[in-house]
Design a protein around this motif. Structure first.
Motif, PDB file in Angstrom:
ATOM      1  N   UNK A  59     -47.714  -9.734 -33.547  1.00 23.56           N
ATOM      2  CA  UNK A  59     -48.642  -8.658 -34.493  1.00 23.56           C
ATOM      3  C   UNK A  59     -49.291  -7.634 -33.003  1.00 23.56           C
ATOM      4  N   UNK A  60     -48.323  -6.828 -32.784  1.00 26.75           N
ATOM      5  CA  UNK A  60     -48.891  -6.227 -31.579  1.00 26.75           C
ATOM      6  C   UNK A  60     -47.548  -4.917 -31.866  1.00 26.75           C
ATOM      7  N   UNK A  61     -48.135  -4.008 -30.886  1.00 30.16           N
ATOM      8  CA  UNK A  61     -47.277  -2.479 -31.027  1.00 30.16           C
ATOM      9  C   UNK A  61     -46.273  -2.914 -30.586  1.00 30.16           C
ATOM     10  N   UNK A  62     -45.414  -1.581 -31.240  1.00 29.81           N
ATOM     11  CA  UNK A  62     -44.418  -2.093 -30.649  1.00 29.81           C
ATOM     12  C   UNK A  62     -43.749  -1.318 -28.855  1.00 29.81           C
TER      13      UNK A  62
ATOM     14  N   UNK B 282     -53.833 -22.213 -41.534  1.00 32.08           N
ATOM     15  CA  UNK B 282     -52.613 -21.064 -41.744  1.00 32.08           C
ATOM     16  C   UNK B 282     -53.037 -20.081 -42.895  1.00 32.08           C
ATOM     17  N   UNK B 283     -54.536 -20.359 -43.554  1.00 31.60           N
ATOM     18  CA  UNK B 283     -54.673 -19.450 -43.872  1.00 31.60           C
ATOM     19  C   UNK B 283     -55.589 -18.429 -43.571  1.00 31.60           C
ATOM     20  N   UNK B 284     -56.308 -18.922 -42.831  1.00 33.46           N
ATOM     21  CA  UNK B 284     -56.706 -17.287 -41.934  1.00 33.46           C
ATOM     22  C   UNK B 284     -55.926 -16.363 -41.642  1.00 33.46           C
ATOM     23  N   UNK B 285     -54.247 -17.066 -41.027  1.00 32.06           N
ATOM     24  CA  UNK B 285     -53.385 -16.001 -40.150  1.00 32.06           C
ATOM     25  C   UNK B 285     -52.747 -15.409 -41.101  1.00 32.06           C
ATOM     26  N   UNK B 286     -53.083 -15.523 -42.485  1.00 32.03           N
ATOM     27  CA  UNK B 286     -52.360 -14.945 -43.136  1.00 32.03           C
ATOM     28  C   UNK B 286     -53.292 -14.136 -43.375  1.00 32.03           C
TER      29      UNK B 286
ATOM     30  N   UNK C   1     -53.061 -11.110 -40.563  1.00 33.18           N
ATOM     31  CA  UNK C   1     -52.065 -10.828 -41.128  1.00 33.18           C
ATOM     32  C   UNK C   1     -51.667  -9.327 -41.271  1.00 33.18           C
ATOM     33  N   UNK C   2     -52.900  -9.823 -42.227  1.00 30.87           N
ATOM     34  CA  UNK C   2     -51.760  -8.555 -43.882  1.00 30.87           C
ATOM     35  C   UNK C   2     -53.272  -7.745 -43.482  1.00 30.87           C
ATOM     36  N   UNK C   3     -53.869  -7.937 -42.904  1.00 30.32           N
ATOM     37  CA  UNK C   3     -54.851  -7.071 -43.141  1.00 30.32           C
ATOM     38  C   UNK C   3     -54.323  -5.970 -41.781  1.00 30.32           C
ATOM     39  N   UNK C   4     -54.279  -6.822 -41.033  1.00 34.51           N
ATOM     40  CA  UNK C   4     -53.552  -5.925 -39.239  1.00 34.51           C
ATOM     41  C   UNK C   4     -52.144  -4.836 -40.207  1.00 34.51           C
ATOM     42  N   UNK C   5     -51.452  -5.703 -40.813  1.00 38.68           N
ATOM     43  CA  UNK C   5     -50.579  -4.373 -41.369  1.00 38.68           C
ATOM     44  C   UNK C   5     -50.573  -3.370 -42.181  1.00 38.68           C
ATOM     45  N   UNK C   6     -52.037  -3.564 -42.867  1.00 36.23           N
ATOM     46  CA  UNK C   6     -52.719  -3.074 -43.972  1.00 36.23           C
ATOM     47  C   UNK C   6     -52.985  -1.377 -42.604  1.00 36.23           C
ATOM     48  N   UNK C   7     -53.575  -1.709 -41.796  1.00 32.48           N
ATOM     49  CA  UNK C   7     -54.205  -1.367 -40.347  1.00 32.48           C
ATOM     50  C   UNK C   7     -53.349  -0.390 -39.997  1.00 32.48           C
TER      51      UNK C   7
END
Length: 151
Positions: free
Chosen positions: A56-59, A130-134, A137-143
């Motif tokens: 979950x970091x930028x390229x 695991x639930x919190x991470x999921x 992560x979903x919000x990270x992808x969205x943003x």
């Protein structure tokens, strides 16, 4: 007011990160590079984009870390058989030895952090995280993909 769980998680993460940075400084790893090395070891042949998503970091940050690990002969890039533009990442023998030391530190830190919790509590904490991470992560992808969050 509800307890700020994310603040506690952040405090734990920063403390463990600081400890690791101090301990791994002597073994040629700069801030956070140990994360990249261990993930490459766990996922031989991973490509940089997938590694960035996994952490979950930028390229750009991932590219700099890969460059430093390669410069220190801890990882190597191998061309994809079908597409020469794709580079697969693998740990070297030197990187393997270092990754094993990092995994030992991780096991030690895990045990230290979970002291006082029985096996049921540990399993419950793992499931909840695991639930919190999921969710995060979903919000990270969205943003990351241009989404705007409504507060």
């Amino acid at each position: 007011m509800e307890e700020d769980i994310l603040r506690r998680i952040g405090t734990i993460a920063r403390a463990l990160d600081s400890i690791a940075n101090v301990e791994f400084k002597e073994i040629e790893l700069n801030r956070g590079q140990y994360l990249y090395l261990t993930r490459i070891k766990e996922n031989p042949g991973i490509i940089a984009n997938h590694l960035a998503e996994l952490l979950s970091v930028d390229r750009t940050t991932t590219a700099r870390a890969i460059q430093k690990l390669e410069k220190n002969s801890l990882i190597e890039k191998k061309n994809d058989q079908k597409n020469r533009k794709i580079k697969h990442l693998f740990v070297t023998d030197k990187g393997e030895k270092l990754a094993q030391k990092i995994e030992q530190e991780n096991a030690y830190s895990n045990e230290l952090a979970l002291t006082g919790l029985d096996s049921v509590q540990r399993a419950e904490l793992t499931a909840l995280l695991q639930i919190v991470e999921k969710n995060v992560s979903a919000n990270w992808y969205f943003v990351k993909n241009g989404g705007k969050r409504e507060y």
